[in-house]
Design an enzyme around this catalytic site. Structure first.
Site, PDB file in Angstrom:
ATOM      1  N   ASN A   1      10.123   4.404   2.870  1.00 35.34           N
ATOM      2  CA  ASN A   1      10.034   3.914   4.245  1.00 35.34           C
ATOM      3  C   ASN A   1      11.333   3.231   4.661  1.00 35.34           C
ATOM      4  O   ASN A   1      12.169   2.881   3.829  1.00 35.34           O
ATOM      5  CB  ASN A   1       8.899   2.887   4.338  1.00 35.34           C
ATOM      6  CG  ASN A   1       7.546   3.490   4.122  1.00 35.34           C
ATOM      7  OD1 ASN A   1       6.942   4.052   5.014  1.00 35.34           O
ATOM      8  ND2 ASN A   1       7.036   3.368   2.896  1.00 35.34           N
TER       9      ASN A   1
ATOM     10  N   HIS B   1       6.514   4.597  12.571  1.00 35.21           N
ATOM     11  CA  HIS B   1       6.551   4.527  11.109  1.00 35.21           C
ATOM     12  C   HIS B   1       7.495   5.629  10.622  1.00 35.21           C
ATOM     13  O   HIS B   1       7.131   6.801  10.609  1.00 35.21           O
ATOM     14  CB  HIS B   1       5.122   4.757  10.585  1.00 35.21           C
ATOM     15  CG  HIS B   1       4.964   4.682   9.104  1.00 35.21           C
ATOM     16  ND1 HIS B   1       4.056   3.834   8.514  1.00 35.21           N
ATOM     17  CD2 HIS B   1       5.560   5.348   8.085  1.00 35.21           C
ATOM     18  CE1 HIS B   1       4.093   3.982   7.196  1.00 35.21           C
ATOM     19  NE2 HIS B   1       5.005   4.902   6.918  1.00 35.21           N
TER      20      HIS B   1
ATOM     21  N   CYS C   1       6.529  10.299   0.095  1.00 40.93           N
ATOM     22  CA  CYS C   1       5.369  11.169   0.279  1.00 40.93           C
ATOM     23  C   CYS C   1       5.290  12.166  -0.872  1.00 40.93           C
ATOM     24  O   CYS C   1       6.205  12.969  -1.055  1.00 40.93           O
ATOM     25  CB  CYS C   1       5.457  11.922   1.607  1.00 40.93           C
ATOM     26  SG  CYS C   1       4.123  13.099   1.866  1.00 40.93           S
TER      27      CYS C   1
ATOM     28  N   HIS D   1      10.264   7.325   7.813  1.00 44.19           N
ATOM     29  CA  HIS D   1      10.819   7.418   6.475  1.00 44.19           C
ATOM     30  C   HIS D   1      12.299   7.775   6.586  1.00 44.19           C
ATOM     31  O   HIS D   1      12.744   8.299   7.606  1.00 44.19           O
ATOM     32  CB  HIS D   1      10.055   8.452   5.655  1.00 44.19           C
ATOM     33  CG  HIS D   1       8.716   7.957   5.198  1.00 44.19           C
ATOM     34  ND1 HIS D   1       8.319   7.949   3.879  1.00 44.19           N
ATOM     35  CD2 HIS D   1       7.673   7.432   5.888  1.00 44.19           C
ATOM     36  CE1 HIS D   1       7.101   7.449   3.773  1.00 44.19           C
ATOM     37  NE2 HIS D   1       6.686   7.135   4.981  1.00 44.19           N
TER      38      HIS D   1
ATOM     39  N   ARG E   1       0.838  -1.203   0.000  1.00 45.37           N
ATOM     40  CA  ARG E   1       0.000   0.000   0.000  1.00 45.37           C
ATOM     41  C   ARG E   1       0.875   1.258   0.000  1.00 45.37           C
ATOM     42  O   ARG E   1       1.004   1.934  -1.002  1.00 45.37           O
ATOM     43  CB  ARG E   1      -0.951  -0.014   1.214  1.00 45.37           C
ATOM     44  CG  ARG E   1      -2.084   1.022   1.130  1.00 45.37           C
ATOM     45  CD  ARG E   1      -1.702   2.431   1.542  1.00 45.37           C
ATOM     46  NE  ARG E   1      -1.236   2.532   2.917  1.00 45.37           N
ATOM     47  CZ  ARG E   1      -0.793   3.656   3.459  1.00 45.37           C
ATOM     48  NH1 ARG E   1      -0.745   4.779   2.726  1.00 45.37           N
ATOM     49  NH2 ARG E   1      -0.366   3.688   4.707  1.00 45.37           N
ATOM     50  N   ASP E   2       1.524   1.547   1.091  1.00 43.75           N
ATOM     51  CA  ASP E   2       2.313   2.771   1.206  1.00 43.75           C
ATOM     52  C   ASP E   2       3.507   2.759   0.260  1.00 43.75           C
ATOM     53  O   ASP E   2       3.915   3.795  -0.264  1.00 43.75           O
ATOM     54  CB  ASP E   2       2.780   2.935   2.658  1.00 43.75           C
ATOM     55  CG  ASP E   2       3.349   4.309   2.947  1.00 43.75           C
ATOM     56  OD1 ASP E   2       3.064   5.241   2.190  1.00 43.75           O
ATOM     57  OD2 ASP E   2       4.081   4.447   3.943  1.00 43.75           O
TER      58      ASP E   2
END
Length: 297
Positions: free
Chosen positions: A247, A205, A238, A207, A13-14
């Site tokens: 990530n 979470h 992002c 990055h 997903r991300d």
């Protein structure tokens, strides 16, 4: 220090949502299935956000229909509102996630609503999920900085996390969306939130924009957190944050945690191979240092 950390794999997903190159549905399904075979317990499979906002994941229902769901593995999906929740449930989702920000400026740019309005939209989602027996995870982005307003008040991070938890989110993922955090700030942020929300209900979470993601996770694990999000091959980024890289790479995170004497239940070799497979599908080298090293071991 506890001897187990649960990793929430977010690449499907991300990691993929902002890829410029179209990723075939069959490859998305294969990615989830490959990840399922590595020992991961939580794999964020896709997103039921409007395809207009995230065209890469317009095939969410097809992905959910195609994956092989292994016993003991959860496959949460992202939903923006009640309509997204209904689509996710129709596709067989048994866990969902909602997302907001700690930065007012970021929320208006990314979600097109104020923080409080975005959270209000979750109320019917949480209500329906409670009736359906569906667990809900909450994401709070920009916990250590915002590309529009810079510093984000810690009081806002705490307020938003506390509200999501009070609404019924079983776990709150605290995201350094643009990757500007450093270990001391990350640890201080986590401890401030943990004073209001149980540490057992928190995840981190990070990055890796400035190369601090692993150091930040290590600082937070030492402070007591036991859940960390990451993406195989270091995918992600992002679209609203200039220069924000992917990530924390799952392979690098697993290597670090195992080196700290902490179990993850994950087969590092299998995970690294999956990362290299995904990178090949995306047409570039893996973003994982461990993945690169193990390829030549």
């Amino acid at each position: 220090m506890a001897d187990f950390v649960r990793i929430v794999e977010v690449a499907p997903r991300d990691g993929l949502q902002n890829e410029a190159r179209h990723v075939a549905t069959a490859d998305k399904i294969a990615l989830v299935d490959r990840l399922s075979a590595t020992g991961l317990r939580s794999i964020e499979a896709t997103s039921f956000v409007s395809p207009r906002w995230v065209p890469q994941l317009a095939d969410a229902a097809e992905v959910m229909a195609g994956i092989v769901r292994r016993p003991g593995v959860s496959y949460p999906v992202l939903v923006p509102n009640e309509q997204g929740y209904a689509r996710a449930r129709a596709a067989g989702a048994e866990e969902v996630a909602v997302f907001t920000a700690a930065s007012e400026a970021f929320a208006r740019k990314n979600i097109n609503a104020s923080i409080d309005t975005s959270i209000d939209r979750f109320a019917p989602v949480l209500a329906r999920a409670a009736r359906d027996g569906v667990r809900v995870r909450g994401y709070v982005s920009t916990v250590l900085g915002c590309p529009y307003q810079g510093e984000v008040p810690l009081t806002e991070v705490v307020r938003v996390a506390r509200r999501l938890h009070a609404m019924g989110c079983y776990e709150i993922s605290l995201g350094d969306t643009i990757g500007v955090g450093t270990p001391r700030k990350a640890r201080a942020m986590l401890r401030a939130v943990a004073a209001e929300v149980p540490m057992a209900a928190l995840a981190v979470h990070f990055h890796d924009t400035y190369g601090q993601a692993l150091a930040n996770v290590a600082a937070c694990v030492e402070a007591g957190v036991r859940v960390a999000d990451s993406a195989v091959a270091g995918t992600g980024g992002c679209p609203y944050a200039r220069g924000a890289s992917g990530n924390a790479a799952s392979e690098d995170l697993v290597y670090m945690l195992h080196g700290m004497g902490i179990d993850t239940g994950i087969d590092l070799e299998a995970l690294a191979e999956t990362g290299r497979w995904l990178a090949a599908r995306l047409g570039r080298p893996t973003g994982s240092k461990a993945g690169q090293a193990l390829a030549h071991a």
